[in-house]
Design a protein around this motif. Structure first.
Motif, PDB file in Angstrom:
ATOM      1  N   PHE A   1     -24.125  11.646  39.393  1.00  0.00           N
ATOM      2  CA  PHE A   1     -23.328  11.497  40.612  1.00  0.00           C
ATOM      3  C   PHE A   1     -23.592  12.645  41.582  1.00  0.00           C
ATOM      4  O   PHE A   1     -23.802  12.422  42.784  1.00  0.00           O
ATOM      5  N   TYR A   2     -23.590  13.869  41.086  1.00  0.00           N
ATOM      6  CA  TYR A   2     -23.796  14.999  42.002  1.00  0.00           C
ATOM      7  C   TYR A   2     -25.223  15.040  42.550  1.00  0.00           C
ATOM      8  O   TYR A   2     -25.435  15.476  43.688  1.00  0.00           O
ATOM      9  N   ALA A   3     -26.176  14.577  41.776  1.00  0.00           N
ATOM     10  CA  ALA A   3     -27.539  14.461  42.302  1.00  0.00           C
ATOM     11  C   ALA A   3     -27.586  13.426  43.431  1.00  0.00           C
ATOM     12  O   ALA A   3     -28.204  13.649  44.482  1.00  0.00           O
ATOM     13  N   ALA A   4     -26.919  12.284  43.218  1.00  0.00           N
ATOM     14  CA  ALA A   4     -26.887  11.225  44.235  1.00  0.00           C
ATOM     15  C   ALA A   4     -26.115  11.671  45.470  1.00  0.00           C
ATOM     16  O   ALA A   4     -26.503  11.379  46.612  1.00  0.00           O
ATOM     17  N   LEU A   5     -25.015  12.380  45.266  1.00  0.00           N
ATOM     18  CA  LEU A   5     -24.196  12.856  46.381  1.00  0.00           C
ATOM     19  C   LEU A   5     -24.980  13.829  47.257  1.00  0.00           C
ATOM     20  O   LEU A   5     -24.966  13.721  48.496  1.00  0.00           O
ATOM     21  N   GLN A   6     -25.679  14.756  46.619  1.00  0.00           N
ATOM     22  CA  GLN A   6     -26.480  15.714  47.381  1.00  0.00           C
ATOM     23  C   GLN A   6     -27.577  14.994  48.171  1.00  0.00           C
ATOM     24  O   GLN A   6     -27.809  15.289  49.354  1.00  0.00           O
ATOM     25  N   TYR A   7     -28.240  14.048  47.522  1.00  0.00           N
ATOM     26  CA  TYR A   7     -29.308  13.303  48.186  1.00  0.00           C
ATOM     27  C   TYR A   7     -28.756  12.512  49.372  1.00  0.00           C
ATOM     28  O   TYR A   7     -29.350  12.487  50.452  1.00  0.00           O
ATOM     29  N   ALA A   8     -27.602  11.874  49.188  1.00  0.00           N
ATOM     30  CA  ALA A   8     -27.024  11.042  50.249  1.00  0.00           C
ATOM     31  C   ALA A   8     -26.636  11.877  51.465  1.00  0.00           C
ATOM     32  O   ALA A   8     -26.690  11.391  52.604  1.00  0.00           O
ATOM     33  N   LYS A   9     -26.260  13.122  51.228  1.00  0.00           N
ATOM     34  CA  LYS A   9     -25.911  14.006  52.349  1.00  0.00           C
ATOM     35  C   LYS A   9     -27.137  14.489  53.117  1.00  0.00           C
ATOM     36  O   LYS A   9     -27.057  14.801  54.306  1.00  0.00           O
ATOM     37  N   GLU A  10     -28.277  14.535  52.429  1.00  0.00           N
ATOM     38  CA  GLU A  10     -29.482  15.118  53.032  1.00  0.00           C
ATOM     39  C   GLU A  10     -30.471  14.076  53.547  1.00  0.00           C
ATOM     40  O   GLU A  10     -31.287  14.394  54.411  1.00  0.00           O
ATOM     41  N   ARG A  11     -30.415  12.863  53.064  1.00  0.00           N
ATOM     42  CA  ARG A  11     -31.427  11.847  53.367  1.00  0.00           C
ATOM     43  C   ARG A  11     -31.047  11.066  54.621  1.00  0.00           C
ATOM     44  O   ARG A  11     -30.090  10.283  54.618  1.00  0.00           O
ATOM     45  N   PRO A  12     -31.775  11.249  55.754  1.00  0.00           N
ATOM     46  CA  PRO A  12     -31.491  10.439  56.942  1.00  0.00           C
ATOM     47  C   PRO A  12     -32.151   9.063  56.823  1.00  0.00           C
ATOM     48  O   PRO A  12     -33.264   8.946  56.316  1.00  0.00           O
ATOM     49  N   GLN A  13     -31.454   8.046  57.293  1.00  0.00           N
ATOM     50  CA  GLN A  13     -32.014   6.698  57.231  1.00  0.00           C
ATOM     51  C   GLN A  13     -31.290   5.813  58.244  1.00  0.00           C
ATOM     52  O   GLN A  13     -30.066   5.636  58.144  1.00  0.00           O
ATOM     53  N   SER A  14     -32.007   5.301  59.214  1.00  0.00           N
ATOM     54  CA  SER A  14     -31.469   4.348  60.177  1.00  0.00           C
ATOM     55  C   SER A  14     -30.275   4.951  60.938  1.00  0.00           C
ATOM     56  O   SER A  14     -30.064   6.157  60.969  1.00  0.00           O
ATOM     57  N   ARG A  15     -29.558   4.071  61.620  1.00  0.00           N
ATOM     58  CA  ARG A  15     -28.353   4.483  62.349  1.00  0.00           C
ATOM     59  C   ARG A  15     -27.157   3.721  61.796  1.00  0.00           C
ATOM     60  O   ARG A  15     -27.325   2.736  61.093  1.00  0.00           O
ATOM     61  N   ARG A  16     -25.958   4.161  62.149  1.00  0.00           N
ATOM     62  CA  ARG A  16     -24.779   3.446  61.694  1.00  0.00           C
ATOM     63  C   ARG A  16     -24.792   2.030  62.274  1.00  0.00           C
ATOM     64  O   ARG A  16     -25.379   1.775  63.327  1.00  0.00           O
ATOM     65  N   LEU A  17     -24.176   1.113  61.571  1.00  0.00           N
ATOM     66  CA  LEU A  17     -24.315  -0.301  61.903  1.00  0.00           C
ATOM     67  C   LEU A  17     -23.859  -0.619  63.324  1.00  0.00           C
ATOM     68  O   LEU A  17     -24.395  -1.535  63.955  1.00  0.00           O
ATOM     69  N   ASN A  18     -22.890   0.118  63.817  1.00  0.00           N
ATOM     70  CA  ASN A  18     -22.426  -0.111  65.188  1.00  0.00           C
ATOM     71  C   ASN A  18     -23.322   0.528  66.242  1.00  0.00           C
ATOM     72  O   ASN A  18     -23.062   0.398  67.434  1.00  0.00           O
ATOM     73  N   GLN A  19     -24.360   1.224  65.788  1.00  0.00           N
ATOM     74  CA  GLN A  19     -25.270   1.895  66.720  1.00  0.00           C
ATOM     75  C   GLN A  19     -26.710   1.420  66.534  1.00  0.00           C
ATOM     76  O   GLN A  19     -27.647   2.117  66.910  1.00  0.00           O
ATOM     77  N   LYS A  20     -26.875   0.232  65.966  1.00  0.00           N
ATOM     78  CA  LYS A  20     -28.206  -0.266  65.644  1.00  0.00           C
ATOM     79  C   LYS A  20     -29.122  -0.354  66.855  1.00  0.00           C
ATOM     80  O   LYS A  20     -30.338  -0.203  66.748  1.00  0.00           O
ATOM     81  N   ASN A  21     -28.561  -0.609  68.015  1.00  0.00           N
ATOM     82  CA  ASN A  21     -29.390  -0.784  69.219  1.00  0.00           C
ATOM     83  C   ASN A  21     -29.699   0.533  69.925  1.00  0.00           C
ATOM     84  O   ASN A  21     -30.448   0.553  70.888  1.00  0.00           O
ATOM     85  N   HIS A  22     -29.135   1.624  69.450  1.00  0.00           N
ATOM     86  CA  HIS A  22     -29.382   2.941  70.066  1.00  0.00           C
ATOM     87  C   HIS A  22     -30.564   3.592  69.354  1.00  0.00           C
ATOM     88  O   HIS A  22     -30.402   4.537  68.573  1.00  0.00           O
ATOM     89  N   LEU A  23     -31.771   3.104  69.606  1.00  0.00           N
ATOM     90  CA  LEU A  23     -32.939   3.547  68.856  1.00  0.00           C
ATOM     91  C   LEU A  23     -33.324   4.991  69.151  1.00  0.00           C
ATOM     92  O   LEU A  23     -34.047   5.612  68.377  1.00  0.00           O
TER      93      LEU A  23
END
Length: 616
Positions: A326-348
């Motif tokens: 869990f802590y490995a996944a939590l750290q990765y999720a905080k550091e890994r950028p990917q896409s935009r939030r769903l309400n900002q999909k068109n703000h490329l």
């Protein structure tokens, strides 16, 4: 910065705020301790974990034990780890002062195990030694205890549980390893102490399989606590006795001789590769000596003591592995950028967001947190009950033992089964990277898979829960448990925020009673196969209810702290996080009981063998 593999803050919260571990010091046995000594022990375990264990997690996985020319070689760090644990007094921390221990509660010892297994579960050696040594001190002759236990507790000698045989897995009534009493002319001594007439020594012959740490070069001797059947003993479990069977036995002159315990095979495993799992053969040269522990034919009742401790240990191992993932996944999720939030999909032209901000990733992380911290709370509840059952008196002692007995199948199986699912979600959080050796979760996924099998499979735990624990003493144990849960419900009901969850848990208790009412008639009619046919589903259902109780209990404390202590900063975030995760568990996990209850009350039978057998 060191990698986080467990939360010291959460451990302190559970130990001191939820379960109030220092209240155990009112009992004479634990009176030498206080909160400070408890914390010093955990700090010592953390130092050992950081220094000797966690840095070698991957290395031990890639360099697994090997059996060559009858010798088993393990990673060289294992010997350093065992010495550090022995020097710190952590192998026998719960033992009495008389036997060289520190008289620490199981609550603290189990936390030590949690920290160590979160750091590197491929070094699962000391818990086995502690359990084996405890059997000797509990039931063995003083001569056995004086000779073997000091070397076991200082890490010089390894202890094992030697139960399973090629033809007898969970069915211990089928154990065939034999024990033949030695005659007067074959008198054997232990050091300078004759054992023959106390009673004494036996020739052992047979095979044992899947013996964890059953042979290795990181200690000077291996001490097996072995089940065997004395010649002429009754059939079934009532004819099983317990023996100390060392790899090297004393020669009566201050030295040692080979005891004819041969390593005839090593199992190369899916995970936990740092610990050898051995196939042992005793008596190939008719020269294996075993020393009887306690009374003849009482081996299984004795072994159940170690099994209960071991089942808490397996649960802690699973919780530790899942927590590290869990802590490995939590750290990765905080550091890994990917896409935009769903309400900002068109703000490329907007920057990518860390994946922790995506609802589905957050759901996976909350699931992992809910499972791991809920499991740890349940295990500490079980450890607290174990302590009280050992040192209290009268009704308090009996009630603690009954509650422990009832919760034991859940405390072993829930962290194990749900831990597998939790680590799977850790892998999923990483995406493709989680399936590679670049990150630890692929190894942890392999490592944790054994825990639903260790110390009685989930199916065995389920039959124990439904077949024995729910009905023993007229159902007294579940009544005691429901009373405890209702106390938590009453506390939670005083808060407007927590009352809906208190009401939901009340409904789950009612649902549990409805399920039992629908199943009990099958048992009363003697149709045990029908009664237990879906026992594993009942165990899953019951586990959700019990862990929901643990989460409500944590939320009550967190709410009290928010109202009375005005916490700020990290403490504020911590307590609010506890309440939020409790809500997640009740909204996402507790509803699973609906489907399980429907199946458990269903009259359609699909898994029992009938005269008209359908092909599988």
């Amino acid at each position: 910065m060191a990698t986080t593999y467990f939360s010291k803050r959460n451990l302190q919260f559970l130990l001191h705020e939820v379960f109030k571990a220092d209240e155990l010091t009112k009992y004479d046995y634990f009176s030498a301790h206080d909160r400070e000594t408890f914390n010093l022990v955990l700090d010592s375990a953390t130092y050992i974990a950081d220094t000797f264990m966690h840095p070698y997690l991957k290395e031990m996985d890639r360099n697994q034990p090997e059996l060559k020319n009858g010798q088993v070689t393990v990673h060289p760090k294992v010997r350093e780890y065992l010495k550090a644990m022995g020097d710190a007094g952590l192998i026998g921390a719960g033992f009495s002062f008389e036997h060289g221990g520190q008289q620490l509660p199981e609550m603290i010892s189990s936390c030590v195990g949690f920290i160590l297994m979160a750091a590197n579960n491929g070094m699962m050696y000391t818990g086995l030694t502690s359990g084996a040594a405890h059997l000797i001190t509990s039931f063995g002759l003083p001569a056995l205890s004086d000779f073997y236990v000091p070397n076991m507790l200082d890490g010089t000698w390894q202890g094992t549980m030697a139960l399973t045989e090629p033809q007898a897995g969970s069915s211990l009534s089928d154990v065939t390893t034999s024990a033949t009493p030695l005659s007067d002319s074959e008198s054997v001594t232990l050091g300078e102490v004759p054992l023959l007439d106390q009673p004494g020594s036996y020739k052992i012959k047979g095979q044992k399989v899947f013996i964890s740490a059953g042979d290795h070069n990181a200690t000077d001797n291996i001490v097996h606590l072995m089940l065997a059947r004395i010649d002429g003993a009754p059939k079934g479990t009532k004819g099983i006795s317990l023996f100390v069977v060392p790899k090297y036995r004393p020669d009566g002159k201050g030295g040692f001789v080979d005891n004819d315990v041969a390593s005839t095979g090593i199992y190369h495993k899916m995970g936990q590769k740092g610990v050898p799992a051995m196939h042992l053969t005793m008596g190939s040269n008719d020269n294996t000596i075993g020393y009887l522990v306690g009374e003849p034919h009482q081996g299984l009742p004795y072994m159940f003591q170690m099994m209960n401790e071991a089942r808490i240990g397996v649960g802690m191992t699973a919780a530790g592995i899942a927590t590290a993932a869990f802590y490995a996944a939590l750290q990765y999720a905080k550091e890994r950028p990917q896409s935009r939030r769903l309400n900002q999909k068109n703000h490329l032209d907007a920057p990518q967001t860390p994946i922790i901000n995506h609802p589905d990733v957050r759901r996976m992380l909350l699931f992992q947190k809910a499972v791991t911290e809920g499991s740890l709370a349940l295990l500490l509840e079980a450890a607290r009950l174990f302590d009280i059952s050992q040192v209290a008196e009268g009704d308090e002692k009996e009630n603690a033992f009954l509650l422990l007995d009832l919760l034991m199948p859940v405390a072993k199986s829930y962290p194990s089964e749900m831990g597998v699912q939790s680590v799977s979600q850790s892998v999923q959080t990483f995406g493709g990277y989680g399936f590679t050796e670049d990150f630890p979760v692929e190894q942890l996924y392999r490592d944790i898979r054994i825990t639903p099998i260790y110390e009685g499979t989930t199916g065995i735990q389920a039959q124990d829960l439904l077949g024995r624990k729910m009905t023993m003493k007229g159902g007294k144990a579940p009544l005691l448990l429901f009373a405890e849960i209702n106390r938590t419900i009453a506390e939670a009901s005083t808060s407007d925020e927590l009352k809906p969850y208190a009401d939901q848990l009340t409904a789950e208790l009612k649902r549990t009673q409805e399920i039992m009412a629908s199943l009990i008639p099958h048992a009363q009619k003697g149709d045990i196969e029908r009664y237990l046919s879906d026992a594993t589903l009942f165990l899953e259902f019951f586990g959700i209810v019990v862990v929901a109780w643990q989460w409500l209990k944590q939320a009550v404390i967190a709410k009290q702290m928010l109202l009375t202590q005005n916490p700020q900063g990290d403490d504020l975030i911590f307590y609010e996080g506890k309440i939020h995760t409790m809500k997640f568990f009740f909204h996402y996990e507790v509803p699973k009981t609906l489907g399980l209850a429907q199946r458990l009350k269903d009259t359609e039978v699909l898994t029992i063998v009938s005269e008209k057998e359908l092909a599988l």
